[in-house]
Enzyme design. Structure first.
Site, PDB file in Angstrom:
ATOM      1  N   ASN A   1      12.798   4.301   6.804  1.00 11.58           N
ATOM      2  CA  ASN A   1      12.542   5.736   6.978  1.00 11.58           C
ATOM      3  C   ASN A   1      11.051   6.040   7.019  1.00 11.58           C
ATOM      4  O   ASN A   1      10.598   6.878   7.811  1.00 11.58           O
ATOM      5  CB  ASN A   1      13.215   6.525   5.849  1.00 11.58           C
ATOM      6  CG  ASN A   1      14.723   6.587   6.003  1.00 11.58           C
ATOM      7  OD1 ASN A   1      15.252   6.457   7.103  1.00 11.58           O
ATOM      8  ND2 ASN A   1      15.422   6.787   4.894  1.00 11.58           N
TER       9      ASN A   1
ATOM     10  N   TYR B   1      14.434  -6.959  -6.555  1.00  9.96           N
ATOM     11  CA  TYR B   1      13.063  -6.551  -6.238  1.00  9.96           C
ATOM     12  C   TYR B   1      12.431  -7.496  -5.229  1.00  9.96           C
ATOM     13  O   TYR B   1      11.874  -7.064  -4.212  1.00  9.96           O
ATOM     14  CB  TYR B   1      12.228  -6.501  -7.515  1.00  9.96           C
ATOM     15  CG  TYR B   1      10.813  -6.017  -7.319  1.00  9.96           C
ATOM     16  CD1 TYR B   1      10.552  -4.720  -6.897  1.00  9.96           C
ATOM     17  CD2 TYR B   1       9.723  -6.854  -7.579  1.00  9.96           C
ATOM     18  CE1 TYR B   1       9.242  -4.259  -6.728  1.00  9.96           C
ATOM     19  CE2 TYR B   1       8.428  -6.402  -7.414  1.00  9.96           C
ATOM     20  CZ  TYR B   1       8.187  -5.110  -6.994  1.00  9.96           C
ATOM     21  OH  TYR B   1       6.895  -4.661  -6.820  1.00  9.96           O
TER      22      TYR B   1
ATOM     23  N   ASP C   1       8.046  11.714  -4.028  1.00  6.67           N
ATOM     24  CA  ASP C   1       8.507  10.918  -5.163  1.00  6.67           C
ATOM     25  C   ASP C   1       9.802  11.526  -5.683  1.00  6.67           C
ATOM     26  O   ASP C   1       9.927  12.753  -5.739  1.00  6.67           O
ATOM     27  CB  ASP C   1       7.449  10.905  -6.278  1.00  6.67           C
ATOM     28  CG  ASP C   1       7.577   9.701  -7.190  1.00  6.67           C
ATOM     29  OD1 ASP C   1       8.638   9.555  -7.825  1.00  6.67           O
ATOM     30  OD2 ASP C   1       6.624   8.907  -7.279  1.00  6.67           O
TER      31      ASP C   1
ATOM     32  N   ALA D   1       3.045  -1.382   0.610  1.00  5.15           N
ATOM     33  CA  ALA D   1       2.630  -1.987  -0.657  1.00  5.15           C
ATOM     34  C   ALA D   1       3.681  -3.031  -1.023  1.00  5.15           C
ATOM     35  O   ALA D   1       4.686  -2.729  -1.656  1.00  5.15           O
ATOM     36  CB  ALA D   1       2.507  -0.917  -1.735  1.00  5.15           C
TER      37      ALA D   1
END
Length: 352
Positions: free
Chosen positions: A98, A144, A31, A113
């Site tokens: 990636n 998005y 993250d 997801a």
């Protein structure tokens, strides 16, 4: 199994990391902390969950075995992806590639997801997986929506290269660890109700959403990791509610006397959203179990235990989230989060 979770310090990612650790898996959480928080995973870091502060839009190099890659990294709420438009596009494109390369290199299962936003403002109701959607490619939400649509396309292409991939389209999810200032409808309503501020509804309030409690959603993610299903599969609660009904339910659970205020509906905001879940029920045996009343009570309790964060978020929500600079100040990770990352957490560790 050893499982890499990108975006693992975020709302959904941290719950997935917890579920995997508690069943005995080893988890490598990646993250960049742009929207994730270390506090979400701090209790897991001595239970088989390693944390690496990493930007997945750069190449991911993990030594040792990797059995699965769950790609959850992405800003996911409108205030976040509107303040991080290029980053959102990058993580959906380069970041997904990636993560797929990492899975291919290790012969690992890959889970994307994805999101119900690939359906846009749907002309078909409820939304089934074979519906292609009604998306504005240059609208305010496009960074998005189109990032996730590309992510699905590249995931499908890698399946053609013999990578064991699966796609889940996640519908509205809520629960503990949502950021109070993330601008999502559930968190915003709870913050406003607990603070005695007016509840902000955009549009008439007749637009619908289907809300799934996070524990239910994570059960589906784990089941997808363990399967060989390709998808795409919708995952969410098919119980449809209007936004006004949600506001009234939050007011009832909190006992708040907050008024309800109405503001114009943002451009391209979906008017109806409900998943058809027959495919995921058949493929994974999954169905939601937590009633919204119970899920909201748990979520309200979690928010109520954090009065300072709720008070700060209430200030950013006041007056219909119309000040980008104020929103940025409320949503950016605090400097305190950054200094918790030690030097040895900046490189992906080896694991035999």
């Amino acid at each position: 199994m050893r499982i890499v979770v990108t975006g693992g310090a975020g709302f959904l990612g941290s719950h997935l990391c917890e579920a995997l650790v508690r069943r005995g898996d080893t988890v490598l959480c990646l993250d960049d902390l742009s929207t994730g928080r270390l506090e979400n995973i701090e209790h897991l870091r001595h239970l088989g969950c390693e944390f690496v502060r990493a930007d997945v839009t750069r190449p991911i190099d993990v030594t040792g075995d990797v059995d699965a890659v769950a790609h959850l990294a992405s800003p996911a709420s409108p205030p976040d992806y509107l303040r991080l438009p290029l980053e959102t596009l990058a993580v959906g494109s380069r970041g997904t590639e990636n993560a797929l390369r990492l899975a291919r290199q290790h012969g690992a299962r890959f889970i994307l997801a994805s999101t119900s936003e690939v359906y846009g403002d749907p002309l078909v109701h409820p939304q089934q997986e074979d519906y292609w959607g009604n998306v504005n490619p240059i609208g305010p939400r496009s960074v998005y929506d189109e990032a996730k649509r590309f992510a699905e396309a590249v995931t499908t292409a890698y399946r053609g290269l013999s990578v064991n991939t699966g796609i889940l389209r996640i519908f509205n999810t809520y629960g503990p660890r949502m950021r109070p200032c993330d601008g999502r409808v559930v968190s915003s309503f709870i913050v406003q109700a607990l603070s005695g501020e007016p509840i902000t509804i955009y549009g008439s309030g007749d637009q619908t959403r289907s809300f799934c409690y996070v524990d239910d959603l994570v059960r589906g993610l784990v089941a997808m990791i363990d399967s060989t299903e390709a998808g795409p599969l919708n995952i969410g609660n098919p119980q449809e509610r209007t936004v006004r009904e949600l506001a009234e339910l939050v007011l009832s659970i909190t006992g708040s006397s907050s008024a309800i205020e109405y503001f114009p509906l943002p451009q391209d905001d979906p008017t109806r959203r409900q998943p058809a879940i027959a495919r995921v029920q058949g493929a994974l045996g999954w169905a939601p179990e937590v009633p919204i009343e119970e899920g909201l009570r748990r979520t309200v309790q979690w928010f109520a235990a954090r009065p300072d964060a709720v008070a700060a978020a209430a200030r950013s929500l006041r007056g219909a989230q119309s000040d980008p600079e104020r929103d940025r100040a409320a949503t950016d990770p605090s400097p305190a989060q950054a200094h918790l990352v030690s030097a040895d957490e900046r490189a992906v560790p080896s694991r035999a």
